[in-house]
Every structure is written in C-alpha cells, then in structure tokens.
Design an enzyme around this catalytic site. Structure first.
Site, PDB file in Angstrom:
ATOM      1  N   LYS A   1     -14.674  -4.418  -4.242  1.00  0.00           N
ATOM      2  CA  LYS A   1     -15.628  -3.323  -4.354  1.00  0.00           C
ATOM      3  C   LYS A   1     -15.029  -2.144  -5.126  1.00  0.00           C
ATOM      4  O   LYS A   1     -15.747  -1.337  -5.711  1.00  0.00           O
ATOM      5  CB  LYS A   1     -16.050  -2.891  -2.960  1.00  0.00           C
ATOM      6  CG  LYS A   1     -17.355  -2.131  -2.904  1.00  0.00           C
ATOM      7  CD  LYS A   1     -17.807  -1.931  -1.477  1.00  0.00           C
ATOM      8  CE  LYS A   1     -18.044  -3.255  -0.795  1.00  0.00           C
ATOM      9  NZ  LYS A   1     -18.583  -3.083   0.576  1.00  0.00           N
TER      10      LYS A   1
ATOM     11  N   LYS B   1       0.815  -1.219   0.000  1.00  0.00           N
ATOM     12  CA  LYS B   1       0.000   0.000   0.000  1.00  0.00           C
ATOM     13  C   LYS B   1       0.845   1.263   0.000  1.00  0.00           C
ATOM     14  O   LYS B   1       0.458   2.269  -0.586  1.00  0.00           O
ATOM     15  CB  LYS B   1      -0.952  -0.015   1.196  1.00  0.00           C
ATOM     16  CG  LYS B   1      -2.039  -1.083   1.072  1.00  0.00           C
ATOM     17  CD  LYS B   1      -3.058  -0.987   2.204  1.00  0.00           C
ATOM     18  CE  LYS B   1      -4.147  -2.014   2.009  1.00  0.00           C
ATOM     19  NZ  LYS B   1      -5.179  -1.948   3.075  1.00  0.00           N
TER      20      LYS B   1
ATOM     21  N   LYS C   1      -8.825 -10.841  -7.164  1.00  0.00           N
ATOM     22  CA  LYS C   1      -9.959 -11.067  -6.279  1.00  0.00           C
ATOM     23  C   LYS C   1     -11.119 -10.130  -6.621  1.00  0.00           C
ATOM     24  O   LYS C   1     -10.912  -9.032  -7.118  1.00  0.00           O
ATOM     25  CB  LYS C   1      -9.552 -10.823  -4.818  1.00  0.00           C
ATOM     26  CG  LYS C   1      -8.632 -11.853  -4.230  1.00  0.00           C
ATOM     27  CD  LYS C   1      -8.558 -11.734  -2.718  1.00  0.00           C
ATOM     28  CE  LYS C   1      -8.097 -10.375  -2.255  1.00  0.00           C
ATOM     29  NZ  LYS C   1      -7.977 -10.313  -0.769  1.00  0.00           N
TER      30      LYS C   1
END
Length: 370
Positions: free
Chosen positions: A239, A156, A236
């Site tokens: 959202k 990240k 994966k």
C-alpha cells in the site's frame, strides 16, 4: 486423511524448505501447521488468533496472502479470533482521526471478504486492555538481545535510524495477543515465523517460572504465493508503494483494475510462461490469475497457450474484476453504515474480554499481583 511430515522448525532454513515444499506440491489445504509434526488437517477444537493493522482498505496481496485463508479457517477451528491491532499501528505516528476511520474501513473490508461475526470474534485490540497488561508482564521475561536480533527490528530501525521503544518491543505485544487467548494456532507468513517463535519461547519461560499454563502456539503457514508489485515484480505488493499503478486495492473500480494490469511490467517475450526467476512480471500475473480463478498455475499457462501477453493481461484483469467486484460493492455498503461496524466491533470486544479476563486473572495470581 491426515498427512504428517516430520520437520523441526526452530531454524529459518527449515521454514524456507517447508515453503518450497508447499509450493511444489498439490496439497488439499491452504495451510500447513508448523511446530513438531506438520499436519494438513488438524482437529477442530483448537483456537486460532491473528491480527491485522488498520491501514485502511486491504489490497489484493493482503486478500490472497491472508484474508482469503482467514475466511476458510472459520470452517475448520472451533474458536477463531481476528483483531484489528491498533496498538501495533501507533509504533509509527498516526493521525487520530485517520486511525479511527482506518479501523472502521478495515472492519468493513474483513466483513466484506467473508469474516463472519457469528463464526469468529472480530474486535479492536485497544478495546481489550488485557493485551497491554500481559505484554508488560511478558516484556519483563524477555531479554533485550532476544528482541534486537529479530529481523523486522533490524530492518525498520535502520530505515528510521533508531526507531521507537514501541517498535522494539512490539513482538512482545504480538506474543501477548496470541497467548492471552491460549491460542493453539496462528496463521503467519514466512517473515513472521520468528516472531511466533518468540511467543512460543515466552510461553515456555512463563510456564517454567510460574507453572504450566500457556500452550505453545503453532504456525499455520500459508501456501499462497506472495503477490508482487505490478510495477516492480522484485518486491511485494504494498500500500505504501509510491507508484500508483503498482497496487490493486479491494475498492478499485473495474476500470482501475484493467488499467493497472494493462500497465503491469512484463518483458519482450510475447508467450505466457511461468518462470519467476527469469520472467518475474509475467509469472506474477500468472500467479494472480491462478489465485483468483482457483486454477493451478499449470492450468492457467495451458489455457493461455497461443495468447500474447497483451491479450493475456486482459484475461487476468477480467478474472480479478470478477473476484473483487462483489467485495468492493460490499465494502462500500458497509462503510456507509458506521453504526453497524461500531456495533460489530463492540460486540467482538465484549466476547474477546470474556475470554481474556480469566486468563489474565490467573496470570496476575501466579505472578503475585492478586
């Protein structure tokens, strides 16, 4: 019957081996315990803690990968806590109004999926101040190199060029979430195992400095296969996927679900088989079909014999709609009753504080604050 498999789990390769083992066997439980012996069945006296970020309504991957098993754990363990972890959410910028709504939407979703406030404690993390205080104490026992090497920080921080201090230290807050309730078990995915190992390490470090106090929590590893994106089966379901037909939300209408599955990426072979390496798109549909129907992958493939992938997509869509439609309707009903959701979370926070307060009081005394 209790099955025991000797497997040490400090290294990542062993974790991967364990997941491969789970997927190749037909074990009677959806979860295996990791850390020392691996038990298919554990005594009911333990305490389970897990948290989920308030990102609004979950998607199909969240439900099959975690929430479905969260529901079943309520019948296994004597004490179960599920937290909507809004302190973790603000490691990324949040709109305050949207964050408040997302907390309620997540609460509605968890209740609709089967989380029962009478059998578990459902609460909003920020409403229990002990989480933040214990996180600071544990942070003072954590070295910077220990956090720097955690995989999610490396991933990240590269995406954000740097990343915030909160993003850097949020694994310590995760450890505080778990240890604050002296949790014995934590349901995790493979990508979170190293963060749980930090909680185990910090329990040992605290106990070494201040005397035996925290138990070392053990991982409950889910045997559920990860649900892949319908548009890119190499990643994966998420959202945040920019492709609107890639992800099935728990509040999608039946027509939306049928359309998304109809447009799911497959290949030019019409036969339905399960081979994730060479046919990831079709295999993803088979895995979803298996998960929502309760059939094994082998049974699903056998039933699809003689059906081309176009017709098979319709069968998968029907199975997903049948599984999710009651949840969708209940989420909508609960979202229309904001007062009820707020009362559930307030009651859960009160019960969580009753457990957390004496633990933090003892921590403060041992550290020298009181």
């Amino acid at each position: 019957m209790v099955l025991r498999y000797k497997m040490a789990l400090p290294c990542r390769s062993n974790v991967k081996s364990l997941f491969q083992f789970i997927l190749k066997t037909n074990l009677p439980k959806r979860f295996l315990c990791a850390g020392g012996n691996v038990n298919v069945k554990d005594p009911p006296g333990g305490r389970v803690f897990s948290g989920i970020q308030p990102t609004g309504v979950p998607h199909l991957g969240n439900y099959l990968g975690a929430l479905e098993s969260w529901v079943s754990l309520q019948d296994v363990y004597g004490s179960v806590l599920y937290s909507i972890v809004d302190l973790h959410a603000i490691t990324q910028p949040q709109d305050p109004t949207l964050l408040r709504q997302n907390v309620l939407d997540m609460a509605a979703s968890l209740l609709a999926c089967g989380i029962d406030p009478e059998r578990s404690i459902l609460f909003q993390q920020s409403q229990v101040a002990e989480h933040a205080e214990l996180s600071w104490i544990l942070g003072c026992l954590t070295s910077m190199p220990r956090l720097r090497h955690l995989p999610q920080w490396k991933m990240k921080s590269k995406q954000k060029n740097e990343g915030s201090v909160g993003l850097y230290t949020y694994p310590v807050l995760q450890a505080a979430d778990i240890l604050l309730y002296k949790s014995s078990h934590v349901p995790v995915g493979e990508d979170q195992v190293q963060h749980l190992e930090l909680a185990q390490d910090l329990a040992r470090v605290f106990n070494h400095h201040y005397g035996e106090f925290f138990p070392e929590p053990r991982a409950l590893l889910s045997s559920t296969r990860k649900v892949k994106s319908l548009r890119d089966p190499s990643s994966k379901m998420s959202k945040s996927d920019p492709q609107k037909h890639a992800t099935i939300s728990l509040t999608d209408s039946p027509d939306d679900i049928v359309l998304k599955i109809r447009r799911a990426v497959t290949d030019f072979t019409s036969e339905v088989t399960y081979d994730p390496d060479t046919r990831p798109g079709v295999s993803n549909l088979v895995a979803v079909h298996s998960a929502v129907s309760g059939l094994t992958v082998e049974e699903v493939v056998r039933q699809a014999r003689g059906i081309d992938t176009a017709r098979y997509k319709q069968l998968v869509a029907e199975a997903v709609v049948q599984r999710l439609e009651p949840i969708r309707l209940e989420i909508q009903r609960l979202k229309d009753n904001r007062d009820h959701l707020e009362k559930v979370l307030a009651h859960g926070a009160q019960k969580a504080r009753e457990l957390a307060s004496p633990v933090l009081k003892e921590v403060r005394q041992r550290v020298g604050f009181d």
